[in-house]
Design an enzyme around this catalytic site. Sequence first.
Site, short mmCIF file in Angstrom:
data_model
loop_
_atom_site.label_atom_id
_atom_site.label_comp_id
_atom_site.label_asym_id
_atom_site.label_seq_id
_atom_site.Cartn_x
_atom_site.Cartn_y
_atom_site.Cartn_z
N TYR A 152 25.63 -25.07 -0.62
CA TYR A 152 25.32 -24.12 0.46
C TYR A 152 26.57 -23.33 0.88
O TYR A 152 26.51 -22.11 1.04
CB TYR A 152 24.76 -24.93 1.64
CG TYR A 152 24.30 -24.14 2.83
CD1 TYR A 152 23.08 -23.46 2.82
CD2 TYR A 152 25.07 -24.09 3.98
CE1 TYR A 152 22.64 -22.77 3.94
CE2 TYR A 152 24.64 -23.40 5.11
CZ TYR A 152 23.43 -22.74 5.08
OH TYR A 152 23.00 -22.05 6.19
N LYS A 156 27.09 -19.33 0.54
CA LYS A 156 27.35 -18.49 1.72
C LYS A 156 28.70 -17.78 1.62
O LYS A 156 28.83 -16.64 2.06
CB LYS A 156 27.26 -19.33 2.99
CG LYS A 156 25.85 -19.85 3.30
CD LYS A 156 24.84 -18.72 3.49
CE LYS A 156 23.50 -19.22 4.05
NZ LYS A 156 22.52 -18.15 4.19
P1 NAI Z 1 14.42 -21.90 8.41
O1 NAI Z 1 14.33 -22.91 7.34
O2 NAI Z 1 13.86 -22.21 9.75
O3 NAI Z 1 13.81 -20.51 7.92
C1 NAI Z 1 14.10 -19.96 6.66
C2 NAI Z 1 12.93 -19.13 6.19
O4 NAI Z 1 13.23 -18.63 4.89
C3 NAI Z 1 11.64 -19.97 6.06
O5 NAI Z 1 10.55 -19.28 6.63
C4 NAI Z 1 11.50 -20.14 4.56
O6 NAI Z 1 10.16 -20.30 4.12
C5 NAI Z 1 12.11 -18.84 4.05
N1 NAI Z 1 12.49 -18.95 2.64
C6 NAI Z 1 13.14 -19.98 2.04
N2 NAI Z 1 13.27 -19.75 0.73
C7 NAI Z 1 12.69 -18.54 0.48
C8 NAI Z 1 12.49 -17.78 -0.68
N3 NAI Z 1 12.90 -18.21 -1.88
N4 NAI Z 1 11.87 -16.58 -0.57
C9 NAI Z 1 11.42 -16.14 0.62
N5 NAI Z 1 11.57 -16.83 1.77
C10 NAI Z 1 12.20 -18.03 1.70
O7 NAI Z 1 15.98 -21.57 8.51
P2 NAI Z 1 16.83 -20.83 9.66
O8 NAI Z 1 17.61 -21.86 10.37
O9 NAI Z 1 15.99 -19.88 10.41
O10 NAI Z 1 17.87 -20.03 8.73
C11 NAI Z 1 17.77 -18.64 8.49
C12 NAI Z 1 19.07 -18.20 7.80
O11 NAI Z 1 20.19 -18.49 8.65
C13 NAI Z 1 19.34 -18.92 6.47
O12 NAI Z 1 19.93 -18.03 5.56
C14 NAI Z 1 20.33 -19.99 6.87
O13 NAI Z 1 21.12 -20.40 5.79
C15 NAI Z 1 21.14 -19.26 7.94
N6 NAI Z 1 21.86 -20.12 8.84
C16 NAI Z 1 21.20 -20.99 9.68
C17 NAI Z 1 21.93 -21.79 10.54
C18 NAI Z 1 21.27 -22.73 11.49
O14 NAI Z 1 22.01 -23.45 12.19
N7 NAI Z 1 19.97 -22.79 11.60
C19 NAI Z 1 23.39 -21.75 10.56
C20 NAI Z 1 23.97 -20.82 9.66
C21 NAI Z 1 23.21 -20.03 8.83
#
Ligand code: NAI
Length: 244
Positions: A152, A156
């Site tokens: 990851y 990133k």
């Molecule tokens: P989440 O897991 O709640 O939402 C991610 C969404 O992306 C989900 O709806 C999932 O179905 C979709 N997704 C996953 N793989 C996919 C694919 N191959 N094609 C299309 N859609 C896909 O995650 P969250 O927490 O909302 O994270 C959103 C972004 O923020 C991610 O890139 C994550 O790495 C980043 N992030 C999140 C942090 C956190 O603390 N929650 C911290 C730093 C970065």
Amino acid sequence: MSGRTVLVTGGSRGIGLEIVRAFARQGDKVWFNDLREEQIRETEAQLASEGLHVAGRVCNVTSFDEVGALVDAIVETDGRLDVLVNNAGITRDSLMMRMAEEQWDLVMATNLKGCFNTIRHAVKPMMKQRQGRIVNIASVVGVMGNAGQANYSAAKAGVIGLTKTMARELASRNVLVNAVAPGFIETEMTAQLSEAAKAELSRQIPLGRHGQAADVAQVVLFLAGEASAYITGQVLQVDGGMHM
Ligand code: NAI
């Protein structure tokens, strides 16, 4: 700055959903994609109940062709694509000693190649328009590293390198490219962490609270808006001061 056409990847929940909501509230035409039809329809219905009408599509960001078809459909319908937000991301955590090849490959394919796939297709309309904004959701661990997240954090960090190179390549066409690096944000992704891990992370946050998806969405709006017209190639950390 309302009335623009925006694409948010992985927009049916978490940070992506909040970004979709924020753009829709300011009057932009928002498209989002995600993996599962049912989840997409639920998100559309939830937002419609708030008076916000957005267009969700099933599209896996790991597929170059699926992403191409989605971008083509947007440009055919709206005649343009003004803002791309690369939000879709996953974790498959493990110490390197035990990390399976599939864990590495899937995280790279989603978090890093997914951004290549969307940007590769979006640059065409944006360059033609001589105007566009790309915001990539990276992570603070792409800057500082994190034990158990080699895949990851490498993906990133790759997103950050991609952001800076795209900023340089596209600046002359007035396409601005920036990244947001969130810290600990309360979503389903972080809900999987143990209470002890959450407490340990909280101790590292000077602002003394976990972030909310809206904290990230507001910064994405800023980077897609007029107020950031002279900012490109930057990584804005939204982490309550976790890493300075
Ligand atoms: P989440 O897991 O709640 O939402 C991610 C969404 O992306 C989900 O709806 C999932 O179905 C979709 N997704 C996953 N793989 C996919 C694919 N191959 N094609 C299309 N859609 C896909 O995650 P969250 O927490 O909302 O994270 C959103 C972004 O923020 C991610 O890139 C994550 O790495 C980043 N992030 C999140 C942090 C956190 O603390 N929650 C911290 C730093 C970065």
